[in-house]
Enzyme design. Sequence first.
Site, PDB file in Angstrom:
ATOM      1  N   GLY A  46       0.826  -1.209   0.000  1.00 27.68           N
ATOM      2  CA  GLY A  46       0.000   0.000   0.000  1.00 27.68           C
ATOM      3  C   GLY A  46       0.858   1.256   0.000  1.00 27.68           C
ATOM      4  O   GLY A  46       1.963   1.265   0.544  1.00 27.68           O
ATOM      5  N   GLN A  51       2.823  10.308   0.733  1.00 28.77           N
ATOM      6  CA  GLN A  51       4.156   9.708   0.849  1.00 28.77           C
ATOM      7  C   GLN A  51       5.048  10.057  -0.335  1.00 28.77           C
ATOM      8  O   GLN A  51       6.271   9.968  -0.230  1.00 28.77           O
ATOM      9  CB  GLN A  51       4.052   8.176   0.981  1.00 28.77           C
ATOM     10  CG  GLN A  51       3.467   7.740   2.319  1.00 28.77           C
ATOM     11  CD  GLN A  51       3.336   6.239   2.393  1.00 28.77           C
ATOM     12  OE1 GLN A  51       2.386   5.663   1.914  1.00 28.77           O
ATOM     13  NE2 GLN A  51       4.335   5.593   2.975  1.00 28.77           N
ATOM     14  N   CYS A  91       5.752   0.580   7.548  1.00 31.55           N
ATOM     15  CA  CYS A  91       5.446   1.693   6.652  1.00 31.55           C
ATOM     16  C   CYS A  91       6.702   2.060   5.872  1.00 31.55           C
ATOM     17  O   CYS A  91       7.779   2.177   6.455  1.00 31.55           O
ATOM     18  CB  CYS A  91       4.975   2.893   7.479  1.00 31.55           C
ATOM     19  SG  CYS A  91       4.597   4.329   6.470  1.00 31.55           S
ATOM     20  N   LEU A  92       6.551   2.250   4.578  1.00 32.67           N
ATOM     21  CA  LEU A  92       7.700   2.626   3.738  1.00 32.67           C
ATOM     22  C   LEU A  92       8.304   3.951   4.174  1.00 32.67           C
ATOM     23  O   LEU A  92       9.478   4.217   3.940  1.00 32.67           O
ATOM     24  CB  LEU A  92       7.271   2.724   2.271  1.00 32.67           C
ATOM     25  CG  LEU A  92       6.925   1.400   1.580  1.00 32.67           C
ATOM     26  CD1 LEU A  92       6.247   1.678   0.236  1.00 32.67           C
ATOM     27  CD2 LEU A  92       8.172   0.555   1.386  1.00 32.67           C
ATOM     28  N   HIS A 133      -4.424   2.045   7.394  1.00 29.79           N
ATOM     29  CA  HIS A 133      -3.067   2.585   7.546  1.00 29.79           C
ATOM     30  C   HIS A 133      -2.848   3.738   6.558  1.00 29.79           C
ATOM     31  O   HIS A 133      -2.350   4.801   6.929  1.00 29.79           O
ATOM     32  CB  HIS A 133      -2.049   1.461   7.300  1.00 29.79           C
ATOM     33  CG  HIS A 133      -0.625   1.918   7.283  1.00 29.79           C
ATOM     34  ND1 HIS A 133       0.269   1.619   8.286  1.00 29.79           N
ATOM     35  CD2 HIS A 133       0.058   2.680   6.387  1.00 29.79           C
ATOM     36  CE1 HIS A 133       1.439   2.187   7.996  1.00 29.79           C
ATOM     37  NE2 HIS A 133       1.340   2.829   6.848  1.00 29.79           N
ATOM     38  N   GLU A 134      -3.251   3.512   5.289  1.00 37.42           N
ATOM     39  CA  GLU A 134      -3.060   4.561   4.268  1.00 37.42           C
ATOM     40  C   GLU A 134      -3.940   5.777   4.570  1.00 37.42           C
ATOM     41  O   GLU A 134      -3.539   6.916   4.316  1.00 37.42           O
ATOM     42  CB  GLU A 134      -3.344   4.018   2.862  1.00 37.42           C
ATOM     43  CG  GLU A 134      -2.530   2.789   2.448  1.00 37.42           C
ATOM     44  CD  GLU A 134      -1.034   2.924   2.692  1.00 37.42           C
ATOM     45  OE1 GLU A 134      -0.516   4.052   2.669  1.00 37.42           O
ATOM     46  OE2 GLU A 134      -0.377   1.895   2.934  1.00 37.42           O
ATOM     47  N   HIS A 137      -2.361   8.314   6.748  1.00 33.75           N
ATOM     48  CA  HIS A 137      -1.429   9.232   6.074  1.00 33.75           C
ATOM     49  C   HIS A 137      -2.138  10.522   5.644  1.00 33.75           C
ATOM     50  O   HIS A 137      -1.527  11.587   5.637  1.00 33.75           O
ATOM     51  CB  HIS A 137      -0.789   8.568   4.850  1.00 33.75           C
ATOM     52  CG  HIS A 137       0.336   7.644   5.190  1.00 33.75           C
ATOM     53  ND1 HIS A 137       1.537   8.082   5.711  1.00 33.75           N
ATOM     54  CD2 HIS A 137       0.455   6.297   5.086  1.00 33.75           C
ATOM     55  CE1 HIS A 137       2.337   7.040   5.905  1.00 33.75           C
ATOM     56  NE2 HIS A 137       1.701   5.951   5.540  1.00 33.75           N
TER      57      HIS A 137
HETATM   58 NI    NI Z   1       2.546   4.019   5.671  1.00 34.12          NI
END
Ligand code: NI
Length: 166
Positions: A46, A51, A91-92, A133-134, A137
């Site tokens: 995701g 991001q 998370c990236l 989660h997204e 953001h």
């Molecule tokens: Ni994330």
Amino acid sequence: MAIREILEYPDPRLNAISAPVETFDERIEQVVADLVDTLHASRSIGLSAPQIDVREQILVMDHSDDQSEPEVFVNPQILARSRLGLVEERCLSVPGLVTNVLRSTVVQVRAFDAAGTAFERELSGMPAVCLQHELDHFDGKLLADRINWFRRRRLRAALEKARKAA
Ligand code: NI
């Protein structure tokens, strides 16, 4: 299409609020294409627009084994949620952090696709968790904000060290 740089904690741009998309045009299609490329290049499940430094409510997910089923959610809204569970997340934008988060494991979501067509879907398991989660953001909320100050201090020190070594 392009692979974009992924912002990393503690970049303050990750804490900004994302606005809903109002006009579905070529620019939005470009952002979606870049998100999908960047998601696939990072071999993750995701990714959200903030991001990659685009503060708009666009996210992509791909839960297939061979990265063949990217799904796009623009202006997603959760209509219903159920079945709380403690889930391990990464998370990236916060490399190296793995932490448990309490999430609903079933959600009903309403969103638009890249062309502006509305749809509704029920997600369960990992896709449901990933969507939430997204969504965090879009509110400028990161996994790094969910851990205690001691873990956060250690995390920041580790990230700083890794960046200096890079
Ligand atoms: Ni994330």
